[in-house]
Design a protein around this motif. Structure first.
Motif, PDB file in Angstrom:
ATOM      1  N   ARG A 143       0.852  -1.194   0.000  1.00  0.00           N
ATOM      2  CA  ARG A 143       0.000   0.000   0.000  1.00  0.00           C
ATOM      3  C   ARG A 143       0.886   1.242   0.000  1.00  0.00           C
ATOM      4  N   ILE A 144       0.733   2.055  -1.032  1.00  0.00           N
ATOM      5  CA  ILE A 144       1.552   3.259  -1.167  1.00  0.00           C
ATOM      6  C   ILE A 144       0.628   4.438  -1.439  1.00  0.00           C
ATOM      7  N   ALA A 145       0.832   5.522  -0.683  1.00  0.00           N
ATOM      8  CA  ALA A 145       0.012   6.718  -0.815  1.00  0.00           C
ATOM      9  C   ALA A 145       0.874   7.902  -1.239  1.00  0.00           C
ATOM     10  N   PHE A 146       0.303   8.753  -2.086  1.00  0.00           N
ATOM     11  CA  PHE A 146       1.024   9.905  -2.632  1.00  0.00           C
ATOM     12  C   PHE A 146       0.218  11.180  -2.425  1.00  0.00           C
ATOM     13  N   ASP A 147       0.902  12.251  -2.073  1.00  0.00           N
ATOM     14  CA  ASP A 147       0.334  13.579  -2.221  1.00  0.00           C
ATOM     15  C   ASP A 147       0.298  13.891  -3.719  1.00  0.00           C
ATOM     16  N   GLY A 148      -0.443  14.948  -4.098  1.00  0.00           N
ATOM     17  CA  GLY A 148      -0.563  15.284  -5.504  1.00  0.00           C
ATOM     18  C   GLY A 148       0.416  16.346  -5.969  1.00  0.00           C
ATOM     19  N   ASP A 149       0.112  17.603  -5.690  1.00  0.00           N
ATOM     20  CA  ASP A 149       0.912  18.718  -6.187  1.00  0.00           C
ATOM     21  C   ASP A 149       2.330  18.695  -5.623  1.00  0.00           C
ATOM     22  N   ALA A 150       3.300  18.849  -6.520  1.00  0.00           N
ATOM     23  CA  ALA A 150       4.740  18.832  -6.212  1.00  0.00           C
ATOM     24  C   ALA A 150       5.255  17.441  -5.873  1.00  0.00           C
ATOM     25  N   VAL A 151       4.403  16.424  -5.999  1.00  0.00           N
ATOM     26  CA  VAL A 151       4.823  15.027  -5.784  1.00  0.00           C
ATOM     27  C   VAL A 151       4.512  14.214  -7.045  1.00  0.00           C
ATOM     28  N   LEU A 152       3.240  13.905  -7.276  1.00  0.00           N
ATOM     29  CA  LEU A 152       2.874  13.250  -8.534  1.00  0.00           C
ATOM     30  C   LEU A 152       2.784  14.256  -9.674  1.00  0.00           C
ATOM     31  N   LYS A 180      -8.538  25.280 -16.086  1.00  0.00           N
ATOM     32  CA  LYS A 180      -7.629  24.375 -16.801  1.00  0.00           C
ATOM     33  C   LYS A 180      -7.935  22.905 -16.502  1.00  0.00           C
ATOM     34  N   LYS A 181      -9.166  22.599 -16.154  1.00  0.00           N
ATOM     35  CA  LYS A 181      -9.501  21.252 -15.695  1.00  0.00           C
ATOM     36  C   LYS A 181      -9.230  20.175 -16.737  1.00  0.00           C
ATOM     37  N   GLU A 182      -9.282  20.544 -18.026  1.00  0.00           N
ATOM     38  CA  GLU A 182      -9.051  19.549 -19.079  1.00  0.00           C
ATOM     39  C   GLU A 182      -7.613  19.554 -19.581  1.00  0.00           C
ATOM     40  N   LEU A 183      -6.773  20.415 -18.991  1.00  0.00           N
ATOM     41  CA  LEU A 183      -5.358  20.464 -19.366  1.00  0.00           C
ATOM     42  C   LEU A 183      -4.544  19.699 -18.323  1.00  0.00           C
ATOM     43  N   PRO A 184      -3.954  18.570 -18.696  1.00  0.00           N
ATOM     44  CA  PRO A 184      -3.223  17.767 -17.700  1.00  0.00           C
ATOM     45  C   PRO A 184      -2.091  18.556 -17.050  1.00  0.00           C
ATOM     46  N   LEU A 185      -1.911  18.331 -15.778  1.00  0.00           N
ATOM     47  CA  LEU A 185      -0.783  18.915 -15.067  1.00  0.00           C
ATOM     48  C   LEU A 185       0.514  18.298 -15.572  1.00  0.00           C
ATOM     49  N   MET A 186       1.593  19.039 -15.478  1.00  0.00           N
ATOM     50  CA  MET A 186       2.898  18.514 -15.860  1.00  0.00           C
ATOM     51  C   MET A 186       3.335  17.459 -14.849  1.00  0.00           C
ATOM     52  N   ASN A 187       4.276  16.626 -15.258  1.00  0.00           N
ATOM     53  CA  ASN A 187       4.761  15.550 -14.390  1.00  0.00           C
ATOM     54  C   ASN A 187       5.427  16.108 -13.143  1.00  0.00           C
ATOM     55  N   GLY A 188       5.150  15.470 -12.011  1.00  0.00           N
ATOM     56  CA  GLY A 188       5.862  15.756 -10.785  1.00  0.00           C
ATOM     57  C   GLY A 188       7.007  14.773 -10.605  1.00  0.00           C
ATOM     58  N   PRO A 189       7.823  14.944  -9.578  1.00  0.00           N
ATOM     59  CA  PRO A 189       9.028  14.114  -9.423  1.00  0.00           C
ATOM     60  C   PRO A 189       8.766  12.632  -9.215  1.00  0.00           C
ATOM     61  N   LEU A 190       7.603  12.256  -8.653  1.00  0.00           N
ATOM     62  CA  LEU A 190       7.346  10.846  -8.387  1.00  0.00           C
ATOM     63  C   LEU A 190       6.394  10.206  -9.394  1.00  0.00           C
ATOM     64  N   LYS A 191       6.073  10.929 -10.458  1.00  0.00           N
ATOM     65  CA  LYS A 191       5.229  10.337 -11.493  1.00  0.00           C
ATOM     66  C   LYS A 191       5.840   9.072 -12.079  1.00  0.00           C
ATOM     67  N   PRO A 192       7.173   9.030 -12.365  1.00  0.00           N
ATOM     68  CA  PRO A 192       7.752   7.784 -12.896  1.00  0.00           C
ATOM     69  C   PRO A 192       7.589   6.590 -11.947  1.00  0.00           C
ATOM     70  N   LEU A 193       7.616   6.844 -10.633  1.00  0.00           N
ATOM     71  CA  LEU A 193       7.415   5.758  -9.677  1.00  0.00           C
ATOM     72  C   LEU A 193       5.987   5.232  -9.758  1.00  0.00           C
ATOM     73  N   LEU A 194       5.012   6.131  -9.785  1.00  0.00           N
ATOM     74  CA  LEU A 194       3.619   5.701  -9.890  1.00  0.00           C
ATOM     75  C   LEU A 194       3.396   4.919 -11.178  1.00  0.00           C
ATOM     76  N   GLU A 195       4.012   5.371 -12.252  1.00  0.00           N
ATOM     77  CA  GLU A 195       3.887   4.683 -13.534  1.00  0.00           C
ATOM     78  C   GLU A 195       4.458   3.270 -13.460  1.00  0.00           C
ATOM     79  N   ALA A 196       5.629   3.127 -12.831  1.00  0.00           N
ATOM     80  CA  ALA A 196       6.243   1.804 -12.689  1.00  0.00           C
ATOM     81  C   ALA A 196       5.391   0.906 -11.800  1.00  0.00           C
ATOM     82  N   LEU A 197       4.828   1.468 -10.744  1.00  0.00           N
ATOM     83  CA  LEU A 197       3.961   0.686  -9.861  1.00  0.00           C
ATOM     84  C   LEU A 197       2.694   0.238 -10.588  1.00  0.00           C
ATOM     85  N   HIS A 198       2.174   1.108 -11.444  1.00  0.00           N
ATOM     86  CA  HIS A 198       0.965   0.761 -12.187  1.00  0.00           C
ATOM     87  C   HIS A 198       1.212  -0.425 -13.109  1.00  0.00           C
TER      88      HIS A 198
END
Length: 301
Positions: A158-167, A191-209
Motif C-alpha cells: 500500500r503506497i500513498a502519494f500527495d498530488g501537487d509537487a509530488v505526482l 484548466k480542468k481539461e489540461l493535464p498537469l505537468m509531471n511531478g518528481p514521483l510520477k515515474p514511480l507511480l507509472e512503474a507501480l501501475h
C-alpha cells in the motif's frame, strides 16, 4: 546472458533507510569516520533492526515469484565497503534477497542512480535526495518515526502519494501560495481539461501501475495505491483528469480540503506515504512510514 535492469522496478535505498543505524549514525555525524567504521566492524555479526522503509522493501521483493525478477533493490550508501558487510549480512538475516550495493565512504552516491536506472531513491540524507531530484530521479528523505503495529494487510503493498509537487508539478501550488485559495480554484477549474505537468514521483507511480497489472496474477502480493491531497471539489477534477491522461489508475483518492491527513492515512495504512510539505509529513509519520519529497515552491528555501 548478462543481467539487465530492463523492465524492472529498481529501488535504490541507503542502509540507514533500510535498517536502524541511528546509533551508529550519531557517531558518524560527530565527525569521526574512523570511530564510526570501527563501531560497524565490531558489530559485523550483529544483525541490524528494521528501519523506516524495511516493510516497503520486504513487500516489494515479495513480487519476485517463480524465478521472475520484477523488483531489484540496491543498497546505495555513504558507508565504507567494510561497513557494507553488515548491511548485507543484516539483509540475509532478515530474509531480504538484496544482491547489489554501492558504498562510497563519505561521498554522495546519487550519481550511481543513472546506471541503476532507479525508479526510486530512499535515503536518510536530505542533501543526497535533493541532488537526486535535481538530476531527475524520484527520491524522498525518510522521516524518523516511532515503531508501528503490524499492518492488517500482509498481502498488499500500500503506497500513498500527495498530488501537487509530488505526482504533479507544483504549478497550481505556486498559484495558491502567491494568490490564495480563490485564485487557485479559478486556475484549476479553468484548466480542468489540461493535464498537469509531471511531478518528481510520477515515474514511480507509472512503474507501480505496470507492476500492479502483473500482480493481479500473483496471489502472494498485490499493489494498492492512493492519492491523498489537500485539494477539494471543484479542484479535484484536474487531478483525476491528469491521471486519466497518463492512463494510470489509482485505487483510492482522498480530497481532503485541508483536513489533517494523518487520520485518513491511519485508516488506509500505507506501507509508505510521500508528501512535499513537512507539516503533512509530521502528521503522517506517527501513523505510517513517510518520505519527504523536497521539491516545488514549498521547499524553495
Amino acid at each position: 546472458m548478462a543481467f539487465t535492469l530492463d523492465d524492472k522496478l529498481v529501488v535504490a535505498i541507503s542502509s540507514r533507510a533500510l535498517f536502524d543505524f541511528e546509533e551508529e549514525n550519531e557517531v558518524y555525524e560527530a565527525g569521526d569516520s574512523r570511530e564510526y567504521e570501527a563501531l560497524q566492524r565490531s558489530r559485523l555479526h550483529v544483525p541490524a533492526k528494521p528501519g523506516i522503509a524495511f516493510s516497503l522493501i520486504e513487500k516489494l521483493l515479495a513480487l519476485n515469484v517463480d524465478g521472475e525478477r520484477r523488483v531489484e533493490v540496491v543498497i546505495l550508501s555513504r558507508s565504507d565497503p567494510i561497513s557494507g558487510l553488515r548491511a548485507f549480512s543484516s539483509c540475509k538475516e532478515h530474509g531480504l534477497v538484496i544482491e547489489r550495493g554501492v558504498f562510497t565512504r563519505g561521498r554522495s552516491p546519487f550519481g550511481y542512480l543513472e546506471p541503476l536506472r532507479a525508479s526510486l531513491f530512499l535515503s536518510a540524507n536530505s542533501a543526497d535526495v535533493r541532488d537526486a531530484l535535481a538530476a531527475g530521479f524520484p527520491a524522498a528523505t525518510v522521516v524518523p518515526r516511532a515503531p508501528l503495529a503490524a499492518s492488517r494487510y500482509p498481502d498488499e503493498i500500500r503506497i500513498a502519494f500527495d498530488g501537487d509537487a509530488v505526482l504533479f508539478s507544483d504549478e497550481a501550488e505556486q498559484v495558491f501560495q502567491a494568490q490564495g485559495l480563490p485564485a487557485f480554484v479559478e486556475h484549476e477549474v479553468g484548466k480542468k481539461e489540461l493535464p498537469l505537468m509531471n511531478g518528481p514521483l510520477k515515474p514511480l507511480l507509472e512503474a507501480l501501475h505496470k507492476l500492479q497489472k502483473l500482480s493481479h496474477d500473483t496471489a502472494r502480493m498485490r499493489i494498492r495505491t492512493a492519492l491523498v491531497t489537500a485539494r477539494s471539489a471543484p479542484a479535484h477534477e484536474r487531478a483525476i483528469r491528469t491521471l486519466m491522461a497518463w492512463n494510470i489508475e489509482i485505487d483510492e483518492a482522498m480530497f481532503l480540503g485541508g483536513l489533517d491527513k494523518g487520520p485518513f492515512l491511519g485508516k488506509f495504512e500505507p506501507d509508505f506515504f510521500f508528501d512535499d510539505q513537512i507539516s503533512h509529513c509530521e502528521s503522517a509519520r506517527v501513523v505510517t512510514a513517510t518520505g519527504h519529497v523536497p521539491s516545488g515552491i514549498s521547499n524553495a528555501s
